[in-house]
Design an enzyme around this catalytic site. Structure first.
Site, mmCIF file in Angstrom:
data_model
loop_
_atom_site.group_PDB
_atom_site.id
_atom_site.type_symbol
_atom_site.label_atom_id
_atom_site.label_comp_id
_atom_site.label_asym_id
_atom_site.label_seq_id
_atom_site.Cartn_x
_atom_site.Cartn_y
_atom_site.Cartn_z
ATOM 1 N N HIS A 1 20.145 56.957 46.369
ATOM 2 C CA HIS A 1 20.266 57.730 47.606
ATOM 3 C C HIS A 1 21.438 57.272 48.471
ATOM 4 C CE1 HIS A 1 16.349 59.696 46.911
ATOM 5 N NE2 HIS A 1 16.034 58.542 46.358
ATOM 6 N N LYS B 1 39.765 27.012 51.475
ATOM 7 C CA LYS B 1 39.077 25.804 51.947
ATOM 8 C C LYS B 1 40.043 24.871 52.667
ATOM 9 C CE LYS B 1 35.609 25.766 48.233
ATOM 10 N NZ LYS B 1 35.104 25.023 47.060
ATOM 11 N N GLU C 1 34.949 35.197 40.288
ATOM 12 C CA GLU C 1 35.625 33.913 40.459
ATOM 13 C C GLU C 1 36.177 33.390 39.135
ATOM 14 O OE1 GLU C 1 34.406 31.236 43.900
ATOM 15 O OE2 GLU C 1 33.678 30.107 42.172
#
Length: 452
Positions: free
Chosen positions: A308, A420, A287
């Site tokens: 793994h 937003k 950000e």
């Protein structure tokens, strides 16, 4: 006493050849940051102001002690991104991993639940818990702007549940901007105890403010030691020779890795208690630096688990990654000779899980180095409040320095704000009708769908 040790051996060209960084070039970039650092400490960013950070400790501890006088069994924290990731890091690092499962918990601390998402299924489950135990449930609501739709919607749900009881207001605490925003207005109108997010400190840099310190104090964590660690790290960064300066060197390496075509910055803790720190770092780097078509991509991996699942890619895939190991281990657990009749297991019998864990770490690091994958290691002598505070501040300064190198403002997030706005428009917020029509037109348009 050495608290943190940085090993940069395996990122240098002397070790891994052309995939690494020439020491002279590293020194040149570090010198450039060092000149910038002097101006930063002459006029510090707000998150660097320890007189400001410490000025909140008394109020934080007072509110925490008042809350502890009530019977609290559940702490529900409502916040997203910078409002929650720092707290989650502190809890994961410094609380018992089985904290929520134990009937008797250290410092009589409550169970904790951090709602950093609005997935209805999880909210519903926690809402049911709050209904059943509302007299023992504490709500901490955190939003710098006081207008975050995710947090405000959560607050509306849980306030409705708790307000059945007359004394519910003493079990809701708000952390938000000191002067403005809807949460500040709600705190004033309804009389909830509240604490400020200091002016000029954005969410992802706010962990050392009441945003992170209040929840930590409620859980019995020594927040003074967290700030002590951060301040000692600040002194190191201000005073240390630039070639021996943790923040300057890390920032230089990560920046140069990106410039060498290695923009994937993988943080790989070999310490489960630091897993959440990698999540906090992801937001901080992404950000802060992802702007103007620039910026690296932070990734999280976990040792030994991802040996793994990810190591094949790191070693034999694209050479576009730089690995940061975080290492710390202090628990000993003997491995018994449970299967003495299996000769192939003799190498484990009688050894210690700590030794095996260390061997896994060394083996992974060596295999990456053999494949010429650049990697650095930060070793912590212990997982303590002091070291966690130091680590937080170290990486806040790393990102501030990298923002200077990338020539971007590391403290805003314009692209996030647009998302937003669209969310609020879709939900019908007044004044955003035009944005709402854009979404409506998109939904009515012809979609390319493939169905099962």
């Amino acid at each position: 006493m050495t608290h943190l040790t940085l090993d940069i051996t395996n990122v240098l060209s002397k070790t891994i050849g052309d995939e690494g960084i020439d020491r002279v070039l590293l020194g040149n970039v570090a010198s450039k940051i060092n000149r910038f650092k002097k101006t930063v400490y002459d006029t510090p960013y707000p998150f660097m102001d320890f007189s400001l950070l410490r000025s909140h400790l008394k109020d934080v501890n007072r509110v925490a002690e008042d809350l502890k006088k009530t019977k609290i069994n559940n702490l529900i924290l409502l916040g997203i991104g910078g409002s929650s990731l720092g707290t989650e890091t502190i809890f994961h690092a410094l609380l018992d991993p089985l904290h929520n499962l134990k009937k008797e918990r250290k410092n009589n601390a409550p169970r904790y639940f951090i709602l950093d998402n609005i997935d209805p299924s999880r909210i519903k489950q926690l809402a049911d818990l709050a209904k059943a135990e509302r007299k023992e449930t504490l709500l901490i609501v955190i939003s710098k702007s006081g207008e975050t739709p995710e947090t405000m919607s959560q607050f509306m749900v849980f306030k409705d549940i708790l307000s059945i009881d007359k004394d519910y207001k003493k079990r809701i605490v708000i952390v938000t901007d000191k002067n403005k925003g809807m949460l500040r207005e709600i705190a004033k109108r309804e009389g909830y105890p509240s604490l400020p997010v200091p002016e000029g400190i954005g969410g992802r840099f706010s962990v050392l403010t009441p945003v992170g310190m209040l929840p930590a104090s409620i859980m019995g964590i020594d927040i003074k030691k967290i700030l002590d660690g951060a301040e000692e790290m600040s002194k190191h960064i201000e005073e240390a020779y630039y070639r021996k300066n943790l923040a300057v060197v890390i920032a230089s390496i990560l920046y140069l890795m990106d410039k060498k075509g290695k923009p994937m910055h993988v943080m790989m803790p070999y310490c489960e208690r630091l897993n959440a720190f990698a999540d906090w770092f992801r937001q901080l780097e992404a950000e802060s630096l992802g702007k103007k078509g620039r910026g690296p991509t932070p990734l999280k991996s976990t040792g030994v688990t991802d040996q793994h699942s990810q190591l094949q890619l790191y070693i034999d895939g694209p050479k576009d990654k730089c690995i940061t190991f975080l290492y710390s281990v202090d628990e000993c657990l003997p491995i018994p000779d449970s299967f003495s009749y299996i000769e192939e297991l003799n190498y484990l019998a009688g050894k210690d899980m700590k030794a095996l864990f260390h061997a896994e770490f060394l083996g992974t690091r060596r295999s990456l180095t053999d494949a010429k994958i650049p990697n650095i290691t930060i070793t912590l002598d212990e997982i303590s409040p002091f070291n966690i505070g130091a680590l937080f501040f170290l990486y806040e300064m790393v990102i501030a320095f990298m923002g200077f190198l990338y020539e971007v403002n590391a403290f805003d997030q314009p692209a996030v704000e647009l998302g937003k706005i669209y969310t609020k428009a879709i939900m019908g917020k007044k004044g955003l009708e035009e944005k709402g029509r854009i979404i409506e037109k998109e939904l009515k348009g012809k979609r390319v769908l493939i169905e099962f």
